[in-house]
Write a protein that holds these residues in place. Sequence first.
Motif, mmCIF file in Angstrom:
data_model
loop_
_atom_site.group_PDB
_atom_site.id
_atom_site.type_symbol
_atom_site.label_atom_id
_atom_site.label_comp_id
_atom_site.label_asym_id
_atom_site.label_seq_id
_atom_site.Cartn_x
_atom_site.Cartn_y
_atom_site.Cartn_z
ATOM 1 N N ARG A 35 -109.619 -26.456 11.849
ATOM 2 C CA ARG A 35 -109.843 -25.796 10.449
ATOM 3 C C ARG A 35 -109.765 -27.025 9.390
ATOM 4 O O ARG A 35 -110.699 -26.840 8.706
ATOM 5 C CB ARG A 35 -108.783 -24.897 10.231
ATOM 6 C CG ARG A 35 -109.077 -24.028 8.697
ATOM 7 C CD ARG A 35 -108.152 -22.839 8.688
ATOM 8 N NE ARG A 35 -106.984 -23.335 7.795
ATOM 9 C CZ ARG A 35 -105.881 -23.354 8.390
ATOM 10 N NH1 ARG A 35 -105.558 -22.835 9.653
ATOM 11 N NH2 ARG A 35 -104.715 -23.693 7.787
ATOM 12 N N LEU A 36 -108.854 -27.779 9.570
ATOM 13 C CA LEU A 36 -108.978 -29.123 8.771
ATOM 14 C C LEU A 36 -110.250 -29.742 8.929
ATOM 15 O O LEU A 36 -110.782 -30.289 7.675
ATOM 16 C CB LEU A 36 -107.755 -29.909 9.188
ATOM 17 C CG LEU A 36 -106.270 -29.250 8.675
ATOM 18 C CD1 LEU A 36 -105.429 -30.042 9.257
ATOM 19 C CD2 LEU A 36 -106.329 -29.196 7.025
ATOM 20 N N GLN A 37 -110.843 -30.173 9.971
ATOM 21 C CA GLN A 37 -112.096 -30.792 10.337
ATOM 22 C C GLN A 37 -112.990 -30.128 9.667
ATOM 23 O O GLN A 37 -113.939 -30.738 8.926
ATOM 24 C CB GLN A 37 -112.215 -31.069 11.795
ATOM 25 C CG GLN A 37 -113.389 -31.793 11.912
ATOM 26 C CD GLN A 37 -113.815 -32.198 13.559
ATOM 27 O OE1 GLN A 37 -113.350 -31.097 14.213
ATOM 28 N NE2 GLN A 37 -114.405 -33.094 13.706
ATOM 29 N N GLN A 38 -113.349 -28.711 9.571
ATOM 30 C CA GLN A 38 -114.290 -28.080 9.366
ATOM 31 C C GLN A 38 -114.319 -28.046 7.535
ATOM 32 O O GLN A 38 -115.499 -28.231 7.111
ATOM 33 C CB GLN A 38 -114.244 -26.547 9.530
ATOM 34 C CG GLN A 38 -114.629 -26.363 11.187
ATOM 35 C CD GLN A 38 -114.219 -25.035 11.795
ATOM 36 O OE1 GLN A 38 -113.812 -24.196 11.106
ATOM 37 N NE2 GLN A 38 -114.980 -24.561 12.624
ATOM 38 N N CYS A 39 -113.103 -27.929 7.045
ATOM 39 C CA CYS A 39 -113.038 -28.105 5.589
ATOM 40 C C CYS A 39 -113.547 -29.561 5.121
ATOM 41 O O CYS A 39 -114.101 -29.741 4.209
ATOM 42 C CB CYS A 39 -111.525 -27.944 5.243
ATOM 43 S SG CYS A 39 -111.151 -26.039 5.448
ATOM 44 N N ALA A 40 -112.953 -30.541 5.964
ATOM 45 C CA ALA A 40 -113.429 -31.857 5.533
ATOM 46 C C ALA A 40 -114.867 -32.097 5.649
ATOM 47 O O ALA A 40 -115.494 -32.621 4.935
ATOM 48 C CB ALA A 40 -112.590 -32.868 6.616
#
Length: 200
Positions: free
Chosen positions: A23-28
């Motif tokens: 999820r953090l990667q997708q947001c980034a």
Amino acid sequence: MSETTVAAAPSTRAAKRHATARRLQQCAIRLTTEHGFDGWTMDDLAEAAEVSRRTVFNYFEGKAEVVLGPEPAVEEASAARFLAGGPTGNLFDDLATIAREAITQEIHDPGSMSAFREAVMNDPHLLRLVHARFECFADRLADGVRQREGTDFPATRVRLLLRLLLTCFDDALDRVARDPSRAVTTELDAAVADARAVLL
């Protein structure tokens, strides 16, 4: 090929950590697409992902790591099979198999992969980081090729094979971008087959 990862059945906690990291990667990636790699901060990421800044740094050391995600890894058994001359006996096909395995471990959402590619292609800084990571992965693959084929195997051919593999991967991403219902691994297989047909 000396750096390998042995797959294990994920625990509930490990699955939760993986989901949070993803999820953090997708947001980034979304922030990079909207604002460029240098246009957002880790605080912005924490806000977008609805987690604390501390949580972000518990998962990633910096912006490059969170956007690029985990480094490609190959299972120990697959690495051993490759070094022994398998699984098919054709060097390029076997390199493609290794790449497919690394992709399968990390890519579960074709839409996210298309967004990642868009972010990379539109941001020179991020593009340089991706190429630097590929160079590291390619160096590990090159070591594996030399172990398998012998130290007298021409270095120029090793680099050419790896560049051709990268081109096939990039073509697979283009195909998925045109049809997000297609799997990256399926399109990689198709790109490899097309490359073989053109070169033979």
